[in-house]
Enzyme design. Structure first.
Site, PDB file in Angstrom:
ATOM      1  N   ASP A  31      43.050  13.984  37.859  1.00 34.38           N
ATOM      2  CA  ASP A  31      41.750  14.539  37.474  1.00 34.38           C
ATOM      3  C   ASP A  31      41.558  15.820  38.268  1.00 34.38           C
ATOM      4  O   ASP A  31      41.948  15.883  39.445  1.00 34.38           O
ATOM      5  CB  ASP A  31      40.630  13.517  37.805  1.00 34.38           C
ATOM      6  CG  ASP A  31      39.359  13.749  36.996  1.00 34.38           C
ATOM      7  OD1 ASP A  31      38.788  14.846  37.108  1.00 34.38           O
ATOM      8  OD2 ASP A  31      38.956  12.832  36.260  1.00 34.38           O
ATOM      9  N   SER A 124      36.936  11.074  18.946  1.00 32.02           N
ATOM     10  CA  SER A 124      35.497  10.846  18.838  1.00 32.02           C
ATOM     11  C   SER A 124      35.095  10.680  17.382  1.00 32.02           C
ATOM     12  O   SER A 124      35.697  11.286  16.482  1.00 32.02           O
ATOM     13  CB  SER A 124      34.786  12.063  19.430  1.00 32.02           C
ATOM     14  OG  SER A 124      33.408  12.032  19.125  1.00 32.02           O
ATOM     15  N   TYR A 148      33.352  21.634  19.997  1.00 30.45           N
ATOM     16  CA  TYR A 148      33.827  20.394  20.652  1.00 30.45           C
ATOM     17  C   TYR A 148      34.513  19.499  19.621  1.00 30.45           C
ATOM     18  O   TYR A 148      35.639  19.043  19.812  1.00 30.45           O
ATOM     19  CB  TYR A 148      32.663  19.643  21.308  1.00 30.45           C
ATOM     20  CG  TYR A 148      33.022  18.220  21.669  1.00 30.45           C
ATOM     21  CD1 TYR A 148      33.912  17.956  22.704  1.00 30.45           C
ATOM     22  CD2 TYR A 148      32.506  17.132  20.955  1.00 30.45           C
ATOM     23  CE1 TYR A 148      34.274  16.646  23.022  1.00 30.45           C
ATOM     24  CE2 TYR A 148      32.855  15.833  21.266  1.00 30.45           C
ATOM     25  CZ  TYR A 148      33.738  15.589  22.300  1.00 30.45           C
ATOM     26  OH  TYR A 148      34.103  14.298  22.603  1.00 30.45           O
ATOM     27  N   LYS A 152      38.607  18.312  19.167  1.00 31.93           N
ATOM     28  CA  LYS A 152      39.145  16.946  19.058  1.00 31.93           C
ATOM     29  C   LYS A 152      39.963  16.792  17.774  1.00 31.93           C
ATOM     30  O   LYS A 152      41.025  16.183  17.765  1.00 31.93           O
ATOM     31  CB  LYS A 152      37.999  15.927  19.063  1.00 31.93           C
ATOM     32  CG  LYS A 152      37.342  15.750  20.420  1.00 31.93           C
ATOM     33  CD  LYS A 152      38.253  15.012  21.377  1.00 31.93           C
ATOM     34  CE  LYS A 152      37.764  15.044  22.804  1.00 31.93           C
ATOM     35  NZ  LYS A 152      38.687  14.493  23.783  1.00 31.93           N
TER      36      LYS A 152
HETATM   37  P1  NAD Z   1      33.892  12.590  31.713  1.00 29.38           P
HETATM   38  O1  NAD Z   1      33.546  14.027  31.802  1.00 29.38           O
HETATM   39  O2  NAD Z   1      33.105  11.624  32.524  1.00 29.38           O
HETATM   40  O3  NAD Z   1      35.437  12.400  32.071  1.00 29.38           O
HETATM   41  C1  NAD Z   1      36.414  13.378  31.809  1.00 29.38           C
HETATM   42  C2  NAD Z   1      37.207  13.595  33.090  1.00 29.38           C
HETATM   43  O4  NAD Z   1      38.199  14.572  32.835  1.00 29.38           O
HETATM   44  C3  NAD Z   1      36.332  14.108  34.223  1.00 29.38           C
HETATM   45  O5  NAD Z   1      36.539  13.330  35.378  1.00 29.38           O
HETATM   46  C4  NAD Z   1      36.804  15.549  34.437  1.00 29.38           C
HETATM   47  O6  NAD Z   1      36.704  15.940  35.789  1.00 29.38           O
HETATM   48  C5  NAD Z   1      38.240  15.467  33.941  1.00 29.38           C
HETATM   49  N1  NAD Z   1      38.784  16.742  33.433  1.00 29.38           N
HETATM   50  C6  NAD Z   1      38.190  17.608  32.592  1.00 29.38           C
HETATM   51  N2  NAD Z   1      38.999  18.652  32.353  1.00 29.38           N
HETATM   52  C7  NAD Z   1      40.144  18.413  33.039  1.00 29.38           C
HETATM   53  C8  NAD Z   1      41.362  19.114  33.180  1.00 29.38           C
HETATM   54  N3  NAD Z   1      41.570  20.305  32.578  1.00 29.38           N
HETATM   55  N4  NAD Z   1      42.330  18.577  33.956  1.00 29.38           N
HETATM   56  C9  NAD Z   1      42.137  17.384  34.594  1.00 29.38           C
HETATM   57  N5  NAD Z   1      40.999  16.695  34.513  1.00 29.38           N
HETATM   58  C10 NAD Z   1      40.012  17.195  33.729  1.00 29.38           C
HETATM   59  O7  NAD Z   1      33.858  12.187  30.176  1.00 29.38           O
HETATM   60  P2  NAD Z   1      33.994  10.762  29.496  1.00 29.38           P
HETATM   61  O8  NAD Z   1      32.687  10.431  28.885  1.00 29.38           O
HETATM   62  O9  NAD Z   1      34.640   9.804  30.408  1.00 29.38           O
HETATM   63  O10 NAD Z   1      34.979  11.133  28.298  1.00 29.38           O
HETATM   64  C11 NAD Z   1      36.382  10.927  28.376  1.00 29.38           C
HETATM   65  C12 NAD Z   1      37.021  11.423  27.096  1.00 29.38           C
HETATM   66  O11 NAD Z   1      36.453  10.732  25.990  1.00 29.38           O
HETATM   67  C13 NAD Z   1      36.813  12.913  26.835  1.00 29.38           C
HETATM   68  O12 NAD Z   1      38.013  13.449  26.302  1.00 29.38           O
HETATM   69  C14 NAD Z   1      35.716  12.933  25.802  1.00 29.38           C
HETATM   70  O13 NAD Z   1      35.780  14.065  24.980  1.00 29.38           O
HETATM   71  C15 NAD Z   1      36.010  11.670  25.024  1.00 29.38           C
HETATM   72  N6  NAD Z   1      34.808  11.134  24.358  1.00 29.38           N
HETATM   73  C16 NAD Z   1      33.698  10.870  25.095  1.00 29.38           C
HETATM   74  C17 NAD Z   1      32.556  10.401  24.468  1.00 29.38           C
HETATM   75  C18 NAD Z   1      31.296  10.134  25.260  1.00 29.38           C
HETATM   76  O14 NAD Z   1      30.229  10.086  24.664  1.00 29.38           O
HETATM   77  N7  NAD Z   1      31.348   9.925  26.563  1.00 29.38           N
HETATM   78  C19 NAD Z   1      32.559  10.173  23.074  1.00 29.38           C
HETATM   79  C20 NAD Z   1      33.726  10.426  22.365  1.00 29.38           C
HETATM   80  C21 NAD Z   1      34.850  10.908  23.012  1.00 29.38           C
HETATM   81  C1  UD1 Z   2      26.448  13.564  20.507  1.00 27.92           C
HETATM   82  C2  UD1 Z   2      27.255  14.756  20.062  1.00 27.92           C
HETATM   83  C3  UD1 Z   2      28.599  14.260  19.546  1.00 27.92           C
HETATM   84  C4  UD1 Z   2      29.315  13.410  20.590  1.00 27.92           C
HETATM   85  C5  UD1 Z   2      28.388  12.261  20.993  1.00 27.92           C
HETATM   86  C6  UD1 Z   2      28.984  11.378  22.058  1.00 27.92           C
HETATM   87  C7  UD1 Z   2      25.648  16.479  19.343  1.00 27.92           C
HETATM   88  C8  UD1 Z   2      25.095  17.224  18.172  1.00 27.92           C
HETATM   89  N1  UD1 Z   2      26.546  15.502  19.041  1.00 27.92           N
HETATM   90  O1  UD1 Z   2      26.258  12.765  19.402  1.00 27.92           O
HETATM   91  O2  UD1 Z   2      29.433  15.348  19.190  1.00 27.92           O
HETATM   92  O3  UD1 Z   2      30.526  12.898  20.073  1.00 27.92           O
HETATM   93  O4  UD1 Z   2      27.151  12.805  21.475  1.00 27.92           O
HETATM   94  O5  UD1 Z   2      29.133  12.101  23.263  1.00 27.92           O
HETATM   95  O6  UD1 Z   2      25.321  16.748  20.486  1.00 27.92           O
HETATM   96  N2  UD1 Z   2      18.465  11.995  21.077  1.00 27.92           N
HETATM   97  C9  UD1 Z   2      17.125  12.242  21.305  1.00 27.92           C
HETATM   98  N3  UD1 Z   2      16.773  12.831  22.480  1.00 27.92           N
HETATM   99  C10 UD1 Z   2      17.685  13.180  23.462  1.00 27.92           C
HETATM  100  C11 UD1 Z   2      19.054  12.912  23.209  1.00 27.92           C
HETATM  101  C12 UD1 Z   2      19.418  12.334  22.005  1.00 27.92           C
HETATM  102  O7  UD1 Z   2      16.285  11.941  20.473  1.00 27.92           O
HETATM  103  O8  UD1 Z   2      17.287  13.732  24.497  1.00 27.92           O
HETATM  104  C13 UD1 Z   2      18.863  11.329  19.815  1.00 27.92           C
HETATM  105  C14 UD1 Z   2      19.788  12.152  18.943  1.00 27.92           C
HETATM  106  O9  UD1 Z   2      19.074  12.968  18.071  1.00 27.92           O
HETATM  107  C15 UD1 Z   2      20.572  11.033  18.236  1.00 27.92           C
HETATM  108  C16 UD1 Z   2      20.622   9.907  19.260  1.00 27.92           C
HETATM  109  O10 UD1 Z   2      19.562  10.166  20.176  1.00 27.92           O
HETATM  110  O11 UD1 Z   2      19.870  10.558  17.113  1.00 27.92           O
HETATM  111  C17 UD1 Z   2      21.932   9.857  20.049  1.00 27.92           C
HETATM  112  O12 UD1 Z   2      22.167  11.142  20.592  1.00 27.92           O
HETATM  113  P1  UD1 Z   2      23.445  11.417  21.551  1.00 27.92           P
HETATM  114  O13 UD1 Z   2      23.466  10.409  22.645  1.00 27.92           O
HETATM  115  O14 UD1 Z   2      23.397  12.850  21.942  1.00 27.92           O
HETATM  116  O15 UD1 Z   2      24.706  11.118  20.628  1.00 27.92           O
HETATM  117  P2  UD1 Z   2      25.120  11.729  19.182  1.00 27.92           P
HETATM  118  O16 UD1 Z   2      23.995  12.424  18.542  1.00 27.92           O
HETATM  119  O17 UD1 Z   2      25.740  10.613  18.439  1.00 27.92           O
END
Ligand code: NAD
Ligand code: UD1
Length: 337
Positions: A31, A124, A148, A152
């Protein structure tokens, strides 16, 4: 199995390390700590009694990855390292393509040089864009709506082409719905930097007194209460999905694609009221305009993961909210507190 976990100090990566250790695997964390803190490794050790090996560095850095693979003979790689803030990706698209696409290509290149051909990739539900219907199945058309999401989708496409050209590889694309919750020890959870973009961390920060009120982005969607509906999944269930993919597919050549969701949709107000009940306090909110790029409803058809991986989400909304609240109330300032 010895498993390289890129981004293993992050939210989903750290919970996955715990589940890996619990199931007898050996995670090796890399990381660059751009969105996480090294103290996470102490917490993993505290929960499991095992401290994962850790090397700090960047997945875009080839010489760093060569050192990692020379130091650790890993069997498989779970690739979490990436950037995930939709708004920032609109402002800084190159940063997102560089980390999420180039970083992934660099990792695969160095895996190939080190003769490792087993990869699980964090994708995602955002790759489905605005789905024509719900629940969403894996063969629905893909169409991302922001940099973003496109990063992906591009990474997915690159990995498909690569696997086609290298048929001995096992590549699993896991499309997460909305990860929430925290470890039930209260020692690990989500620690967003700055203002949270996602709903539950924002609600939790209002409940703990760090923020005044929640803005609800729209109450005029065609949903039962007018607010957006999402498939919230407990981060430990999500972590277990990775273990199931590792157990079933790490050595099965092919490109494998799964939704990781519960199949249940909950509205913004459902989440807010569930949180109020658990935290035993009112959570002030106001209705705001819709957020650009948001969709009305998004939830998974998780049947494919169940049939092939034998995995399904177990933890209900109550548990997701209780665990989030335990983490937030014990660590009001996240890992920095
Ligand atoms: P996070 O930011 O908590 O974890 C990502 C980690 O990657 C962090 O610790 C960061 O320091 C590290 N990182 C970022 N860029 C890097 C690089 N260039 N080299 C090495 N380390 C690096 O995020 P998360 O929520 O744990 O998400 C993990 C993965 O899942 C991500 O790829 C994210 O896009 C994907 N994802 C997350 C969600 C969500 O809502 N959390 C939803 C769908 C997909
Ligand atoms: C968002 C991202 C999506 C990502 C996902 C998980 C956007 C447009 N989309 O989606 O690309 O994959 O997070 O990380 O940002 N909401 C509120 N108030 C807030 C925050 C959210 O009302 O302050 C609502 C949103 O409108 C939505 C729901 O809560 O209806 C969930 O929001 P969020 O947690 O941001 O997830 P996604 O919208 O699914």
């Amino acid at each position: 199995m010895k498993v390289l976990v890129t981004g293993g100090a992050g939210y989903i990566g750290s919970h996955t390390c715990i589940q890996l250790i619990k199931h007898g695997h050996t995670p090796v964390v890399i990381d660059n700590l751009c969105n996480s803190k090294a103290v996470v490794l102490d917490r993993i050790e505290c929960v499991t009694g095992t401290r994962p090996a850790f090397m700090q560095g960047d997945v875009r850095d080839s010489s760093f990855l060569k050192r990692v693979f020379a130091t650790h003979a890993v069997d498989s790689v779970i690739h979490f390292a990436g950037l995930k803030a939709v708004g920032e990706s609109v402002e800084k698209p190159l940063k997102y393509y560089d980390t999420n696409v180039s970083g992934t290509l660099n990792l695969v290149r160095e895996m190939q040089a080190a003769n490792i051909n087993s990869l699980i990739f964090s994708s995602s539900a955002t790759v489905y864009g605005e789905p024509a219907s719900v629940p969403i199945q894996e063969d629905f058309p893909t169409a991302a709506t922001n940099p973003y999401g496109r990063s992906k989708l591009m990474a997915e496409e690159c990995l498909r082409d690569f696997q086609h050209a290298n048929p001995d590889w096992s590549i699993t694309l896991l499309r997460y719905f909305n990860p929430v919750g925290a470890h039930d020890s209260g020692l690990l959870g989500e620690d967003p930097q700055g203002t949270p973009n996602n709903l539950l961390p924002f609600v939790a920060q209002v409940a703990v007194g760090r923020r005044e009120k929640l803005g609800v982005f729209g109450n005029d969607y065609p949903t039962p209460d007018g607010t957006g509906v999402r498939d919230y999944i407990h981060v430990v269930d999500l972590a277990d999905g990775h273990l199931a993919a590792l157990d079933k597919l790490a050595y099965q050549a092919g490109i494998h694609v799964f939704n990781l969701g519960t199949g249940q949709g909950h509205s913004v107000l459902d989440m807010l009221h569930a949180f109020e009940a658990v935290a035993k306090r009112p959570i002030p909110y106001e209705i705001k305009p819709r957020r650009a790029g948001d969709i009305a409803e998004c939830y998974a058809d998780p049947a494919c993961a169940k049939a092939t991986l034998g995995w399904s989400a177990k933890k209900d909304l109550q548990t997701m909210v209780e665990d989030t609240w335990r983490w937030q109330s014990k660590n009001p300032n996240g890992y920095g507190g």
